[in-house]
Every structure is written in structure tokens, then in C-alpha cells.
Design a protein around this motif. Structure first.
Motif, mmCIF file in Angstrom:
data_model
loop_
_atom_site.group_PDB
_atom_site.id
_atom_site.type_symbol
_atom_site.label_atom_id
_atom_site.label_comp_id
_atom_site.label_asym_id
_atom_site.label_seq_id
_atom_site.Cartn_x
_atom_site.Cartn_y
_atom_site.Cartn_z
ATOM 1 N N GLN A 404 0.829 -1.187 0.000
ATOM 2 C CA GLN A 404 0.000 0.000 0.000
ATOM 3 C C GLN A 404 0.875 1.252 0.000
ATOM 4 N N PRO A 405 0.502 2.264 -0.776
ATOM 5 C CA PRO A 405 1.246 3.524 -0.760
ATOM 6 C C PRO A 405 1.283 4.123 0.646
ATOM 7 N N VAL A 406 2.364 4.801 0.968
ATOM 8 C CA VAL A 406 2.567 5.362 2.300
ATOM 9 C C VAL A 406 2.214 6.847 2.278
ATOM 10 N N PRO A 407 1.239 7.284 3.102
ATOM 11 C CA PRO A 407 0.926 8.716 3.164
ATOM 12 C C PRO A 407 2.149 9.508 3.627
ATOM 13 N N GLY A 408 2.402 10.629 2.963
ATOM 14 C CA GLY A 408 3.542 11.443 3.322
ATOM 15 C C GLY A 408 4.846 10.971 2.709
ATOM 16 N N GLY A 409 4.842 9.751 2.151
ATOM 17 C CA GLY A 409 6.029 9.222 1.499
ATOM 18 C C GLY A 409 5.800 9.066 0.015
ATOM 19 N N ASP A 410 4.823 8.218 -0.339
ATOM 20 C CA ASP A 410 4.496 8.006 -1.746
ATOM 21 C C ASP A 410 3.567 9.085 -2.293
ATOM 22 N N TYR A 411 2.841 9.757 -1.409
ATOM 23 C CA TYR A 411 1.924 10.795 -1.861
ATOM 24 C C TYR A 411 1.610 11.716 -0.694
ATOM 25 N N THR A 412 1.046 12.880 -1.020
ATOM 26 C CA THR A 412 0.614 13.833 0.005
ATOM 27 C C THR A 412 -0.885 13.645 0.225
ATOM 28 N N PRO A 413 -1.289 13.200 1.408
ATOM 29 C CA PRO A 413 -2.714 12.907 1.631
ATOM 30 C C PRO A 413 -3.545 14.182 1.744
ATOM 31 N N LEU A 414 -4.846 14.047 1.477
ATOM 32 C CA LEU A 414 -5.767 15.159 1.668
ATOM 33 C C LEU A 414 -5.912 15.497 3.138
ATOM 34 N N ASP A 415 -5.832 14.491 3.967
ATOM 35 C CA ASP A 415 -5.981 14.644 5.410
ATOM 36 C C ASP A 415 -4.692 14.203 6.074
ATOM 37 N N ALA A 416 -4.128 15.083 6.933
ATOM 38 C CA ALA A 416 -2.852 14.758 7.570
ATOM 39 C C ALA A 416 -2.960 13.506 8.423
ATOM 40 N N GLY A 417 -4.156 13.182 8.901
ATOM 41 C CA GLY A 417 -4.334 12.001 9.747
ATOM 42 C C GLY A 417 -4.822 10.787 8.990
ATOM 43 N N GLU A 418 -4.638 10.756 7.660
ATOM 44 C CA GLU A 418 -5.165 9.653 6.856
ATOM 45 C C GLU A 418 -4.531 8.314 7.251
ATOM 46 N N ASN A 419 -5.381 7.320 7.429
ATOM 47 C CA ASN A 419 -4.937 5.959 7.730
ATOM 48 C C ASN A 419 -5.227 5.060 6.539
ATOM 49 N N VAL A 420 -4.228 4.287 6.137
ATOM 50 C CA VAL A 420 -4.387 3.345 5.033
ATOM 51 C C VAL A 420 -4.542 1.949 5.620
ATOM 52 N N ILE A 421 -5.568 1.223 5.179
ATOM 53 C CA ILE A 421 -5.835 -0.113 5.706
ATOM 54 C C ILE A 421 -5.088 -1.147 4.865
ATOM 55 N N PRO A 422 -4.386 -2.094 5.495
ATOM 56 C CA PRO A 422 -3.727 -3.157 4.718
ATOM 57 C C PRO A 422 -4.755 -4.049 4.019
ATOM 58 N N ILE A 423 -4.360 -4.601 2.863
ATOM 59 C CA ILE A 423 -5.220 -5.544 2.149
ATOM 60 C C ILE A 423 -4.388 -6.748 1.733
ATOM 61 N N GLU A 424 -5.072 -7.867 1.460
ATOM 62 C CA GLU A 424 -4.421 -9.088 1.018
ATOM 63 C C GLU A 424 -5.147 -9.634 -0.204
ATOM 64 N N THR A 425 -4.430 -10.353 -1.004
ATOM 65 C CA THR A 425 -5.044 -10.993 -2.171
ATOM 66 C C THR A 425 -5.876 -12.182 -1.730
ATOM 67 N N ILE A 426 -6.798 -12.589 -2.591
ATOM 68 C CA ILE A 426 -7.591 -13.786 -2.365
ATOM 69 C C ILE A 426 -7.053 -14.882 -3.276
ATOM 70 N N PRO A 427 -6.674 -16.023 -2.722
ATOM 71 C CA PRO A 427 -6.087 -17.086 -3.547
ATOM 72 C C PRO A 427 -6.984 -17.460 -4.721
#
Length: 516
Positions: A404-427
Motif C-alpha cells: 500500500q502507498p505510504v501517506p507522506g512518502g508516496d503521496y501527500t494525503p488530503l488529510d494529515a491524519g489519513e490511515n491506510v488499511i492493509p489488504i491481502e489478495t484472495i487465492p
């Protein structure tokens, strides 16, 4: 060079700073001057100094007599005025020639006469059209919750399966014969709804006993804990299918059991049994998730991993009265859970009931959870129940984490407190994913979904999978996507489609034309 194309949406949120709640009282037919208090409750920092509201009621059975100042109004040196709007409504005003702040508590005492011909019934006294202001006339957002006049009459109603408020009326019955007979006058009628109970009451006064909706059996032992109780639990599905047939339970066999082991407490590998998928792109039908987490095993148990909170979703036809909320916990002591609820969307008739484990249950522990309530009109909200199995993280299915892209690293978020939720593939299901953890989020979480090379970004959209096996447009799944435009994030070698979600689940990208 990294390029991020983002869109900004401003969402207006309204919160209520004061609530006016009607009280409840029990009475008999023909009684005069019964009192229904109306209580004020203000949020921290709010200073209500004047207020008004309307009371609506059934004029067939209730006649308003007087509205007087309650202890809170008296403490603030306020007076109460009122007048009739119609035979079924009055307007009440609380004010004074001062800027005193009205403290929390009973602010108005509403008196009514009860008609002599009424039988057992719970009469609603609704608190509507509320208006609250501070000492300087600034409006404080407010809402009202109803009160009730419970008229027992010559009858007392008992439902062995009932949970929640008990007043001996058809809407709010008692759940034991002992309670029902205690309030019954000599020669009255004890009305038993169909069901069974282990209770063996002593009926020592003259009365009539009626089974009004089918057989009512007394002195029947509850189903022992070692019986296959889980087989009778409803697993909520939007549409029955061959893979998920509807299964019904008898609540009478479970009420009263709050602990004890349920069979089949053995670890089952967490996996996803995806069969034939049914894609329903572009349908206007609205659906919603009812149970979280969403992954189930071969026996229909919802698998709960560490950091996941089991949740059941209640939806009523009117705003849900949170004071009537009830839960059932079977297979483990209810002290092991901290119970709370959270709005599932923008309407007050839709909420999640959360069962947060205080301590992690034993590996492979199976637990049955139920939730129900009444709405503000006194109607029962449909009960939701499901079976859960608690598993360690090592028992997850063989999905692969998705970077997952990292807020503040890979992009500038709209909200400084943005949380990105991890995801996994489905076999065995390319470009289909599951959020980790799969639970209700306290605030919306950002999810970035990688676009496959053959997917046209201009036509890409997100779809959500219900446990029926059908995929629905994300916009059609109520309470999941935050209603705002998708974001496209272009990084070296990969492009992501981004959205914010309110709870976990299975989702994928699709190329359905005609949607945002």
C-alpha cells in the motif's frame, strides 16, 4: 517523478448537542394525572438556557392535563408554558427572564389522563420539533426521544423470549410468569405468548391464564450446553442460495444461557471457498453487510483474527432507540466482551453492535452472538445472530499482502491524519482483495487498489462481495464506501485506485461503464 492526482470533497457533519428524552411510566385504565417526565441531556460544553418541543400522542387514550416545571427547570428559575396544537399534540416552552443554564435532568413534567376503556398497551408520547438555545440565543442542535405510558389494564403479557424493557404490555412484555402475575389484579388475565420456559411458577391468586399465539409450556428444561445449539442459529444472508441456505433458530432454547462450551471448538484453517461468482454490475438495488468479519469456514462460522472485533448490524424502519438495545452471548462468559455501538451510516435507523473481546478467547473458541432493539416507534428491530470462531493469525488463508502507498512518502494525503488499511489478495482470484483487519472502523480508512495492466482506469470501479456470492457496485453497498470521487495515484510501475471505506470486506476492481 511521482505524480498523484487527487480530488477533494468537503463533507458537512451535524452533531446533536442536546437531547430531550421522554420517560416511562406504568398505569391502569381510567387513571388521571399520570406523569411522563421529559429529561434534558446536554453534551459537554453546551449551555442550554431555553428550550421548546412538541409532544404528540394518541388522543383516543391520552388527554393532556398540565405541563409543569421539573427539578432542572426549577433549579434554573425557569417557567413552563404550553398550549394545544391539536387533540393529539401540545407545544411546550421552557424559558425565564434570566440567562441561567438549565442543568441535566427532568425539565418538564407532562400530566395526562388515561381513558377508562383502554386495554394492555404501550402508548407512545413522542418528543418532536425540539429547539434549544444558549443564554445568548445561539441555537444548540437538538433531538428528541419518545416516552411511553404503559397501560396494563386487566391483562399482563409474558413472552419467554423477550429481552429489553419489560412493562407487561404486548410491546414490552415480561419474560417470566412470576413478573407477570405480580402486577396482575385479582381476577385478571395472564397472557402467555407461544414458547417454553424452565420456570415453575406458583399461581396463588385467582386469575385466568391464556396461551394467545400457540402452545406455552412451563417447566421445560433449557437445552443443555452440550446440545448442537449452533445448528439453530440464524446466519444472516441477503438472499438464500444453495451454498448458504437459510437456517433458523428457536430463541426460547437459548435465552438464559450466557456461558458454557459449544461443541466443535476445534481450530479450522481460515480459507475462502469461492465458487461460481455472480457479478451484478450496474444494478440499482441497495444492499448492506450484516456481519463482520466476513470470512467463514465450512461450517458457516465467521472467523475472527486478532485485532478484529465481531460486529452485528441492526437496521430498523425508524430511528433505533439505543436504550432498548439488547445482546445475547452464548458459549463464553459475557464479561469477556466490552459492548458498544456505532452508526453504520448517515441515518439513525442503522447501527453496528460491536463485541470487543476484553481478553483473547481461546484458540478455536466458538461463540454465538445476537443483537436486537426497538425503534423509537416501539416496533421491534429484526434480530441479527451469527456464529464466530476465534483463530490465531497463523490460521489465516494463504493470501498475499498487497503493498500500500505510504501517506507522506508516496503521496501527500488530503488529510494529515489519513490511515491506510492493509489488504491481502484472495487465492485463485486475481485482483480480488480482503481488508486486514476485517472489522468496523472507528473512522473511515483509505484503501489503495492496484490496477491490473489490462484495466482501463477511466472505466474502473470498485465492487463489493456479499456472503451470497454476488458482487455489487461499491456505491450500492450502504455504509461501506464514503460517498466521494475515487482517487487515482500513479507511481512508478503501478497505478492505484483509492477510496475510503467504513468497514472491511471482500472487494475487487471491475470495468463497468456508466458509473463514476
Amino acid at each position: 517523478m511521482r505524480l498523484a492526482i487527487l480530488s477533494i470533497v468537503i463533507i458537512h457533519v451535524v452533531t446533536f448537542g442536546a437531547t430531550l428524552t421522554g420517560g416511562q411510566t406504568a398505569t391502569q385504565p381510567g387513571v388521571t394525572g399520570i406523569v411522563v417526565p421529559v429529561a434534558l441531556s446536554a453534551a459537554d460544553g453546551e449551555e442550554p438556557s431555553a428550550l421548546g418541543f412538541d409532544l404528540t400522542f394518541d388522543e383516543t387514550w391520552l388527554t393532556p392535563v398540565n405541563m409543569t416545571a421539573g427539578p432542572s427547570a426549577i433549579a434554573a428559575n425557569k417557567s413552563v408554558g404550553w398550549y394545544s396544537l391539536s387533540p393529539s399534540a401540545v407545544r411546550v416552552l421552557v424559558s425565564g427572564l434570566n440567562q441561567n443554564v438549565i442543568p441535566d435532568g427532568d425539565v418538564v413534567l407532562a400530566s395526562f389522563d388515561v381513558a377508562s376503556g383502554v386495554t394492555a398497551i404501550s402508548l407512545t408520547v413522542a418528543v418532536v420539533n425540539t429547539s434549544v438555545s444558549d443564554p445568548f440565543g445561539v441555537v444548540i442542535a437538538s433531538s428528541g426521544l419518545p416516552g411511553y405510558v404503559h397501560v396494563r389494564g386487566p391483562e399482563s403479557w409474558v413472552d419467554f423470549d423477550h429481552t429489553g424493557a419489560e412493562w407487561g404490555t404486548p410491546t414490552f412484555p415480561f419474560n417470566t410468569v412470576a413478573e407477570g402475575r405480580t402486577v396482575l389484579n385479582t381476577g385478571g388475565t395472564l397472557k402467555l405468548l407461544s414458547g417454553e420456559t424452565a420456570e415453575t411458577p406458583n399461581l396463588d391468586t385467582p386469575m385466568r391464564v391464556e396461551a394467545v399465539s400457540g402452545p406455552a409450556r412451563l417447566g421445560v428444561p433449557l437445552v443443555p450446553p452440550q446440545a448442537p445449539l449452533a445448528a439453530r442459529v440464524i446466519v444472516k444472508h441477503e438472499t438464500p442460495s444453495a451454498a448458504h441456505p437459510p437456517v433458523f433458530f428457536r430463541r426460547s432454547s437459548m435465552i438464559g444461557q450466557t456461558a458454557g462450551d459449544i461443541p466443535r471448538d476445534t481450530p479450522v484453517a481460515r480459507r475462502v471457498a469461492f465458487g461460481a461468482f455472480v457479478s451484478l454490475p450496474g444494478q440499482s438495488e441497495f444492499v448492506h453487510e450484516t456481519v463482520l468479519p466476513v470470512t467463514t469456514d465450512d461450517e458457516g462460522r465467521h472467523i475472527v483474527l486478532p485485532n478484529e472485533t465481531p460486529a452485528l448490524r441492526l437496521r430498523g424502519s425508524a430511528a433505533i432507540d439505543s436504550a432498548t438495545l439488547w445482546t445475547g452471548i452464548f458459549g463464553i462468559s459475557r464479561d469477556r466482551f466490552a459492548l458498544s455501538f456505532q452508526a453504520a451510516g448517515s441515518l439513525e435507523n442503522d447501527l453496528w453492535v460491536l463485541f470487543q473481546p476484553r481478553t483473547a478467547p481461546e484458540e478455536g473458541k466458538t461463540v454465538i452472538l445476537l443483537a436486537g432493539a426497538f425503534d423509537i416507534l416501539g416496533d421491534e428491530v429484526p434480530v441479527v445472530a451469527a456464529t464466530f470462531c476465534f483463530m490465531p493469525r497463523a490460521e489465516q488463508y494463504n493470501g498475499e499482502p498487497v503493498k500500500q502507498p505510504v501517506p507522506g512518502g508516496d503521496y501527500t494525503p488530503l488529510d494529515a491524519g489519513e490511515n491506510v488499511i492493509p489488504i491481502e489478495t484472495i487465492p485463485a482470484r486475481p485482483y480480488a482483495y480482503l481488508t486486514v483487519p476485517c472489522t468496523v472502523y472507528e473512522t473511515p480508512r483509505r484503501v489503495w487498489i492496484p490496477l491490473s495492466p489490462d484495466l482501463d482506469p477511466a472505466k474502473a470501479t470498485v465492487e463489493y462481495r456479499l456472503d451470497t456470492g454476488a458482487w455489487y457496485p461499491g456505491e450500492s453497498v450502504e455504509g461501506w464506501l464514503v460517498p466521494e470521487p475515487y482517487l487515482r495515484l500513479m507511481l512508478p510501475h503501478v497505478t492505484y485506485l483509492g477510496s475510503r471505506i467504513r468497514h472491511g470486506g471482500y472487494f475487487r476492481l471491475s470495468t463497468t461503464a456508466g458509473r463514476r
